[in-house]
Design a protein around this motif. Structure first.
Motif, PDB file in Angstrom:
ATOM      1  N   PRO A 185       0.694  -1.182  -0.092  1.00 57.11           N
ATOM      2  CA  PRO A 185       0.157   0.011   0.077  1.00 57.11           C
ATOM      3  C   PRO A 185       0.901   1.173   0.002  1.00 57.11           C
ATOM      4  O   PRO A 185       2.193   1.342   0.394  1.00 57.11           O
ATOM      5  CB  PRO A 185      -1.003  -0.139   1.203  1.00 57.11           C
ATOM      6  N   GLY A 186       0.235   2.392  -0.340  1.00 58.92           N
ATOM      7  CA  GLY A 186       0.922   3.765  -0.433  1.00 58.92           C
ATOM      8  C   GLY A 186       1.281   4.142   1.090  1.00 58.92           C
ATOM      9  O   GLY A 186       0.493   3.752   2.004  1.00 58.92           O
ATOM     10  N   PHE A 187       2.413   5.022   1.127  1.00 55.78           N
ATOM     11  CA  PHE A 187       2.733   5.332   2.589  1.00 55.78           C
ATOM     12  C   PHE A 187       1.426   6.147   3.310  1.00 55.78           C
ATOM     13  O   PHE A 187       1.308   5.958   4.565  1.00 55.78           O
ATOM     14  CB  PHE A 187       3.950   6.344   2.550  1.00 55.78           C
ATOM     15  N   ASP A 188       0.697   6.950   2.401  1.00 54.98           N
ATOM     16  CA  ASP A 188      -0.236   7.805   3.113  1.00 54.98           C
ATOM     17  C   ASP A 188      -1.264   6.857   3.552  1.00 54.98           C
ATOM     18  O   ASP A 188      -2.049   6.959   4.688  1.00 54.98           O
ATOM     19  CB  ASP A 188      -0.934   8.504   2.056  1.00 54.98           C
ATOM     20  N   GLU A 189      -1.467   5.387   2.930  1.00 56.60           N
ATOM     21  CA  GLU A 189      -2.291   4.493   3.425  1.00 56.60           C
ATOM     22  C   GLU A 189      -2.111   3.927   4.631  1.00 56.60           C
ATOM     23  O   GLU A 189      -2.983   3.166   5.195  1.00 56.60           O
ATOM     24  CB  GLU A 189      -2.859   3.574   2.411  1.00 56.60           C
ATOM     25  N   ILE A 190      -1.009   4.038   5.033  1.00 54.28           N
ATOM     26  CA  ILE A 190      -0.439   3.056   6.287  1.00 54.28           C
ATOM     27  C   ILE A 190      -1.012   4.017   7.451  1.00 54.28           C
ATOM     28  O   ILE A 190      -0.656   5.039   7.744  1.00 54.28           O
ATOM     29  CB  ILE A 190       0.977   2.939   6.543  1.00 54.28           C
ATOM     30  N   ASP A 191      -1.715   3.064   8.527  1.00 52.49           N
ATOM     31  CA  ASP A 191      -2.305   3.699   9.669  1.00 52.49           C
ATOM     32  C   ASP A 191      -1.235   4.054  10.830  1.00 52.49           C
ATOM     33  O   ASP A 191      -0.299   3.065  10.643  1.00 52.49           O
ATOM     34  CB  ASP A 191      -3.424   3.035  10.141  1.00 52.49           C
ATOM     35  N   GLU A 192      -1.122   4.741  11.715  1.00 51.79           N
ATOM     36  CA  GLU A 192      -0.057   5.335  12.617  1.00 51.79           C
ATOM     37  C   GLU A 192       0.049   4.089  13.422  1.00 51.79           C
ATOM     38  O   GLU A 192       0.964   3.220  14.080  1.00 51.79           O
ATOM     39  CB  GLU A 192      -0.280   6.407  13.287  1.00 51.79           C
ATOM     40  N   TYR A 243       3.573  -2.779  13.967  1.00 46.03           N
ATOM     41  CA  TYR A 243       4.476  -3.512  13.270  1.00 46.03           C
ATOM     42  C   TYR A 243       5.902  -3.462  13.725  1.00 46.03           C
ATOM     43  O   TYR A 243       6.409  -4.329  13.944  1.00 46.03           O
ATOM     44  CB  TYR A 243       4.586  -2.762  11.817  1.00 46.03           C
ATOM     45  N   ILE A 244       6.220  -2.137  14.245  1.00 48.59           N
ATOM     46  CA  ILE A 244       7.574  -2.074  14.789  1.00 48.59           C
ATOM     47  C   ILE A 244       7.788  -3.118  16.210  1.00 48.59           C
ATOM     48  O   ILE A 244       8.692  -3.712  16.423  1.00 48.59           O
ATOM     49  CB  ILE A 244       7.892  -0.846  15.065  1.00 48.59           C
TER      50      ILE A 244
END
Lengths: 135, 155
Positions: free
Chosen positions: A70-77, A83-84
């Motif tokens: 997905p695009g970077f904008d589409e990643i939810d904070e 994930y981290i």
């Protein structure tokens, strides 16, 4: 009787004129159908095959690959944090690498000041080396 | 094609009898002609080819019409009330007799009796043998004579 066999038959007024126009329209219509370019059977087969393959690919990409990359904008904070947290090893490894780089930069700052004479001597040495490489 | 328009119309009209039917069949004939023009064999006469298509169209039209109106009387009644026919009693009787024939015999009869076509020409148009056509014409004349005799009139 035989000679005037059509005597009793009639056609509506101006029938043949109207009929001529209608039949001319049919002829024109059919002529356009006939002159349409016709693909050769093999070429048509290849064309259809390519069209089907392209359609299948599009459907596959649209349905099965839509969630990937997905695009970077589409990643939810929140998703990013999760994930981290889920991969702590990778996170700390990157952090350590960054610290090493920073320490090297700090070492550069600590290099003692050179005098003007020292610099000139260094440049003269380099000039000789440079001329040698040219020769 | 314009040259053949009227000839084809009258040929069809003599087989299907009614003007509206003849008009429909003529249109279908033209459609078939233009569709088949690409495959038209140059060795056969255009006249024969056109008449063959028109005859086949007229015969298949009659067959489908007969399937819809099982009673022959219904077709005869149409002839008598046809606004595009004003023949005298003898003409009406003759055409009724022709109309009572089976489709193929009717086509053979009108081509031979009215159009003076030779059996060879007719064989090319109808794609059949001369012998079969002679027999067909013979049966057709016998039937028409019997039909007229039954009505107590003579041609």
């Amino acid at each position: 009787m035989k000679k005037d066999h059509l005597k009793g038959f009639k056609v509506p007024e101006g029938y043949f004129e109207q009929s001529k126009k209608r039949l001319y329209a049919i002829a024109l219509d059919k002529e356009q159908e006939v002159t349409k370019p016709v693909l050769r059977p093999l070429l048509r087969y290849v064309w259809y095959s390519m069209a089907v393959a392209a359609s299948v690919t599009l459907v596959y990409l649209a349905v099965f690959r839509q969630d990937e990359n997905p695009g970077f904008d589409e990643i939810d904070e929140q998703q990013l944090v999760e994930y981290i947290n889920a991969q702590p090893q990778m996170y700390w490894q990157h952090t350590l690498e960054l610290e090493v780089l920073e320490s090297q930069v700090q070492n550069l700052d600590r290099t003692p000041d050179l005098s003007e004479e020292q610099i000139q001597e260094y440049l003269l040495q380099q000039e000789d080396l440079f001329i040698e490489t040219l020769l | 094609m314009e040259h053949f328009q009227q000839a084809l119309y009258w040929h069809i009209r003599k087989i299907v009898f009614l003007h509206e039917d003849a008009d429909d069949v003529l249109q279908n004939t033209y459609i078939k002609v233009w569709k088949g023009l690409v495959n038209f064999r140059k060795d056969s006469k255009i006249y024969t080819w056109l008449y063959r298509i028109a005859t086949n169209e007229a015969l298949s039209f009659l067959r489908s019409k007969k399937a819809m109106h099982e009673e022959v009387e219904a077709a005869l009644w149409n002839i008598q009330t046809d606004p595009h026919f004003d023949g005298d009693e003898v003409q009406v009787l003759l055409w009724q007799g022709i109309n009572s024939l089976p489709e193929k015999q009717r086509a053979v009869f009108v081509m031979k009796y009215f159009d003076d076509k030779t059996y060879v020409e007719m064989a090319e148009i109808m794609e059949t043998s001369v012998g079969a056509l002679k027999a067909s014409y013979h049966h057709a004349t016998k039937k028409i004579k019997a039909f007229v005799r039954d009505k107590d009139l003579f041609i």
